[in-house]
Every structure is written in C-alpha cells, then in structure tokens.
Design an enzyme around this catalytic site. Structure first.
Site, PDB file in Angstrom:
ATOM      1  N   ASP A  25     -22.432  -3.393  48.716  1.00  0.00           N
ATOM      2  CA  ASP A  25     -22.315  -2.215  49.576  1.00  0.00           C
ATOM      3  C   ASP A  25     -20.990  -1.488  49.322  1.00  0.00           C
ATOM      4  OD1 ASP A  25     -23.031  -0.431  51.485  1.00  0.00           O
ATOM      5  OD2 ASP A  25     -22.793  -1.789  53.192  1.00  0.00           O
ATOM      6  N   ASN A  27     -20.689   1.596  47.453  1.00  0.00           N
ATOM      7  CA  ASN A  27     -20.608   2.444  46.253  1.00  0.00           C
ATOM      8  C   ASN A  27     -20.294   3.899  46.626  1.00  0.00           C
ATOM      9  OD1 ASN A  27     -21.365   0.224  44.833  1.00  0.00           O
ATOM     10  ND2 ASN A  27     -23.448   0.899  44.405  1.00  0.00           N
ATOM     11  N   ARG A  29     -18.855   5.111  49.337  1.00  0.00           N
ATOM     12  CA  ARG A  29     -17.488   5.296  49.843  1.00  0.00           C
ATOM     13  C   ARG A  29     -16.457   5.209  48.722  1.00  0.00           C
ATOM     14  NH1 ARG A  29     -18.179   0.954  54.264  1.00  0.00           N
ATOM     15  NH2 ARG A  29     -20.182   0.838  53.217  1.00  0.00           N
ATOM     16  N   TRP A  30     -16.734   4.357  47.751  1.00  0.00           N
ATOM     17  CA  TRP A  30     -15.826   4.232  46.583  1.00  0.00           C
ATOM     18  C   TRP A  30     -15.726   5.577  45.868  1.00  0.00           C
ATOM     19  CZ3 TRP A  30     -16.104   4.913  41.322  1.00  0.00           C
ATOM     20  CH2 TRP A  30     -15.156   4.247  40.531  1.00  0.00           C
ATOM     21  N   HIS A  42     -22.465   4.441  42.210  1.00  0.00           N
ATOM     22  CA  HIS A  42     -23.525   3.525  41.762  1.00  0.00           C
ATOM     23  C   HIS A  42     -23.309   3.123  40.301  1.00  0.00           C
ATOM     24  CE1 HIS A  42     -25.387   4.028  45.543  1.00  0.00           C
ATOM     25  NE2 HIS A  42     -25.850   5.241  45.336  1.00  0.00           N
ATOM     26  N   SER A  70     -33.158  -1.389  48.845  1.00  0.00           N
ATOM     27  CA  SER A  70     -33.994  -1.945  49.913  1.00  0.00           C
ATOM     28  C   SER A  70     -35.152  -0.990  50.209  1.00  0.00           C
ATOM     29  CB  SER A  70     -33.167  -2.154  51.180  1.00  0.00           C
ATOM     30  OG  SER A  70     -32.921  -0.908  51.801  1.00  0.00           O
ATOM     31  N   LEU A 136     -27.733 -18.513  33.778  1.00  0.00           N
ATOM     32  CA  LEU A 136     -27.817 -17.917  35.119  1.00  0.00           C
ATOM     33  C   LEU A 136     -29.024 -16.981  35.239  1.00  0.00           C
ATOM     34  CD1 LEU A 136     -25.007 -16.447  37.274  1.00  0.00           C
ATOM     35  CD2 LEU A 136     -26.797 -14.893  36.553  1.00  0.00           C
ATOM     36  N   ARG A 197     -21.183 -10.027  51.344  1.00  0.00           N
ATOM     37  CA  ARG A 197     -21.421  -8.590  51.584  1.00  0.00           C
ATOM     38  C   ARG A 197     -20.090  -7.861  51.468  1.00  0.00           C
ATOM     39  NH1 ARG A 197     -25.505  -5.298  55.352  1.00  0.00           N
ATOM     40  NH2 ARG A 197     -24.919  -3.256  54.591  1.00  0.00           N
ATOM     41  N   THR A 204     -26.917  -8.225  57.854  1.00  0.00           N
ATOM     42  CA  THR A 204     -27.659  -8.786  56.721  1.00  0.00           C
ATOM     43  C   THR A 204     -28.738  -7.821  56.220  1.00  0.00           C
ATOM     44  OG1 THR A 204     -29.158  -9.982  58.179  1.00  0.00           O
ATOM     45  CG2 THR A 204     -27.227 -11.169  57.410  1.00  0.00           C
ATOM     46  N   GLU A 216     -24.058 -19.839  53.929  1.00  0.00           N
ATOM     47  CA  GLU A 216     -22.728 -19.456  54.413  1.00  0.00           C
ATOM     48  C   GLU A 216     -22.563 -17.964  54.125  1.00  0.00           C
ATOM     49  OE1 GLU A 216     -20.432 -21.330  55.911  1.00  0.00           O
ATOM     50  OE2 GLU A 216     -21.577 -23.191  55.774  1.00  0.00           O
TER      51      GLU A 216
HETATM   52  C1  FPP Z   1     -24.988   0.435  48.417  1.00  0.00           C
HETATM   53  O1  FPP Z   1     -23.896   1.306  48.476  1.00  0.00           O
HETATM   54  C2  FPP Z   1     -25.532   0.380  47.070  1.00  0.00           C
HETATM   55  C3  FPP Z   1     -26.810   0.712  46.688  1.00  0.00           C
HETATM   56  C4  FPP Z   1     -27.856   1.165  47.629  1.00  0.00           C
HETATM   57  C5  FPP Z   1     -27.216   0.656  45.284  1.00  0.00           C
HETATM   58  C6  FPP Z   1     -26.642  -0.500  44.549  1.00  0.00           C
HETATM   59  C7  FPP Z   1     -26.966  -0.444  43.124  1.00  0.00           C
HETATM   60  C8  FPP Z   1     -26.126  -0.880  42.161  1.00  0.00           C
HETATM   61  C9  FPP Z   1     -24.791  -1.483  42.398  1.00  0.00           C
HETATM   62  C10 FPP Z   1     -26.555  -0.843  40.755  1.00  0.00           C
HETATM   63  C11 FPP Z   1     -27.614  -1.836  40.547  1.00  0.00           C
HETATM   64  C12 FPP Z   1     -28.074  -1.850  39.221  1.00  0.00           C
HETATM   65  C13 FPP Z   1     -29.384  -1.764  38.842  1.00  0.00           C
HETATM   66  C14 FPP Z   1     -29.677  -2.000  37.431  1.00  0.00           C
HETATM   67  C15 FPP Z   1     -30.492  -1.453  39.766  1.00  0.00           C
HETATM   68  P1  FPP Z   1     -23.991   2.579  49.411  1.00  0.00           P
HETATM   69  O2  FPP Z   1     -24.557   3.703  48.611  1.00  0.00           O
HETATM   70  O3  FPP Z   1     -24.754   2.238  50.644  1.00  0.00           O
HETATM   71  O4  FPP Z   1     -22.484   2.839  49.715  1.00  0.00           O
HETATM   72  P2  FPP Z   1     -21.909   3.459  51.076  1.00  0.00           P
HETATM   73  O5  FPP Z   1     -22.300   2.511  52.180  1.00  0.00           O
HETATM   74  O6  FPP Z   1     -20.431   3.492  50.831  1.00  0.00           O
HETATM   75  O7  FPP Z   1     -22.506   4.821  51.231  1.00  0.00           O
END
Ligand code: FPP
Length: 249
Positions: A25, A27, A29-30, A42, A70, A136, A197, A204, A216
């Site tokens: 979680d 991305n 905000r980053w 992302h 999700s 893995l 997380r 969750t 955990e």
């Molecule tokens: C949540 O951050 C992130 C997602 C909904 C997408 C996550 C996907 C990746 C990290 C890439 C995965 C790679 C593949 C190949 C599918 P957010 O957008 O909810 O961030 P925020 O809460 O800061 O808005």
C-alpha cells in the site's frame, strides 16, 4: 510504525517465515509526494516488488503472496485500472527473466474472469515459463477478494452435498483449506506466517481472511515503493521477537 521500538531491538533472523503476505500500500501517496501521477507510484511499486522478491528468496522465504489488485480496486478511475492491468505485461517482459534466473516460480490467486485478455496472457506466460522452478513462489493476488473466495468454496461444497459426494459432517478446516485458491501452494505453506502492510494503514482489506487466522501482523509507515530488503529484514526480525502459540501456552 513500530520503528522507534524496533531500533533498540537486536536484529534476529533465525526463524525465517515460510509464507509472507504483503499488502503493498502507498504507491499513490509515494507518487503524490514527488508531484508525479499515481501511476508512477505503481511503476516504482513494481520495482520494489522485484527487489524484495529476490531478497526474500535469498533469505529462504518459501512463498510471497502479494496483494496486487483487489476486487474492490475496480472502482478506481478507469485509466488507473487500465494502467495497473498493463503492469503484468511489463512485468513479464522486463522482470520475469531475472526472477526465473533466481529459480522463482510465479503463481496467482484471484478471479481470472474479469481480467483483460492481454493481462491474462502475460500472466499465463509467466506461470508457464517458471512452472518448473523450485525456489520461492511469488503468488500474485490479482482481482482477489477473500470473502468472494470463501463464497465460491461454500457454493462448491453445497453442490457436493447436493450431489451426495460429501457428508456435511465430513467438512473440516483442512477440507476447506484444500478448496481455497491457496490450495495450489505447497501444502505446508498455504497460510501466511507473517503479513506485512505498508503505508501506515491498519486494516486487512479482504486479504486472505481464512488463511491469516494465525498470522503475525507487521505494520509499517513506509510507503510500498520505499520498502526494500532491509525493511523486510526488520519485519522478519520483529516476527522473531514474538512467540507464536497458536492459541496454546
Ligand atoms: C496500493 O497503493 C497499490 C495497488 C492497488 C497496486 C499495487 C501494484 C503493484 C505494486 C505492482 C504489482 C505488479 C504487478 C505485476 C501486478 P495505492 O494506490 O492504494 O496507494 P495510496 O493508498 O497511497 O493511494
């Protein structure tokens, strides 16, 4: 989140969790912090995932289940959803060869039906290409919803009872575990030992509700694109400082 406390704690990595679940979680905000569009977050998240997967594999983690999309994420703006759906395509071209070299096997859980054709094709390629790897397992939860998974399983069991293939009295926890999508994972590692997380949210969010009953939890303020091998070690060390009793003494 537990950073201050953790700093005073000795780093212990004796007991490496076999299965780690990650809710990636933060991305968006980053990216916002850098005045960039959300999709750049992302992209950076995908880079972080690649590095963390290889670090986890070197540490001896057996399964990494990552919440990539999700069933609730469809309500995001159309262009963001379209971008996220293209990530597996890029992932396959750019990232899978290195994962393959590291003996990583790709698997997925989630509802395949609503995924765009080229997303599915890229994913299936990755699954096929890495099918024989014994290292893995990188398990993507893509269009995954935990309650929907349970509903589907209950429907199948009800049908089996109706068709007289199953007695209700024979329904056990193990039977249910064996019907969930995680049953495709190695038998001993179906349930996460540790769930991480990022980004400071303490929820969750419908991630593996059945499978995390005894996991955990580790919450960190770090945004997902900033999560790295060192952060993973800190999470594992925190896990090592706990005693898992599975309800016993
Ligand atoms: C949540 O951050 C992130 C997602 C909904 C997408 C996550 C996907 C990746 C990290 C890439 C995965 C790679 C593949 C190949 C599918 P957010 O957008 O909810 O961030 P925020 O809460 O800061 O808005």
């Amino acid at each position: 989140m537990f950073g201050l406390k953790r700093k005073n704690k000795e780093m212990i990595l004796d007991n490496i969790p076999n299965h780690i679940g990650i809710i990636m979680d933060g991305n968006g905000r980053w990216a916002k912090k850098r005045l960039q569009p959300r999709i750049m977050g992302h992209k950076a998240g995908m880079d972080a995932l690649q590095k963390v997967t290889i670090d986890a594999s070197k540490l001896g983690v057996k399964v990494l289940t990552v919440y990539a999309f999700s069933t609730e994420n469809w309500s995001r703006p159309e262009d963001e959803v379209a971008f996220i759906m293209k990530l597996p395509v890029e992932f396959f071209d750019k990232y899978v060869p290195e994962l393959d070299k590291n003996n990583v096997r790709i698997q997925m859980i989630g509802d395949r039906h609503r995924l765009p054709k080229d997303t599915l094709a890229a994913l299936d390629n990755a699954l096929e290409k890495t099918r024989h790897n014994s290292g893995l397992v990188l398990n993507f939860a893509l269009n995954y919803g935990g309650r929907a998974e349970i509903v589907e399983t209950v429907r199948e069991l009800a049908q089996d009872v109706l068709d007289a293939r199953l007695n209700p009295g024979d329904i056990t926890e193990d039977l249910i575990s064996g019907r969930l999508m995680t049953s495709r994972l190695p038998y001993l590692y179906r349930d996460p030992d540790l769930v991480i997380r990022t980004s400071g949210e303490l929820r969750t969010s419908n991630f593996l509700p059945w499978q995390i009953a005894y996991s955990e939890f580790y919450f960190t303020d770090r945004l997902w694109p900033d999560f790295d091998g060192q952060a993973l070690k800190e999470a594992i060390s925190d896990y090592n400082h706990r005693h898992r009793r599975f309800g016993g003494l």
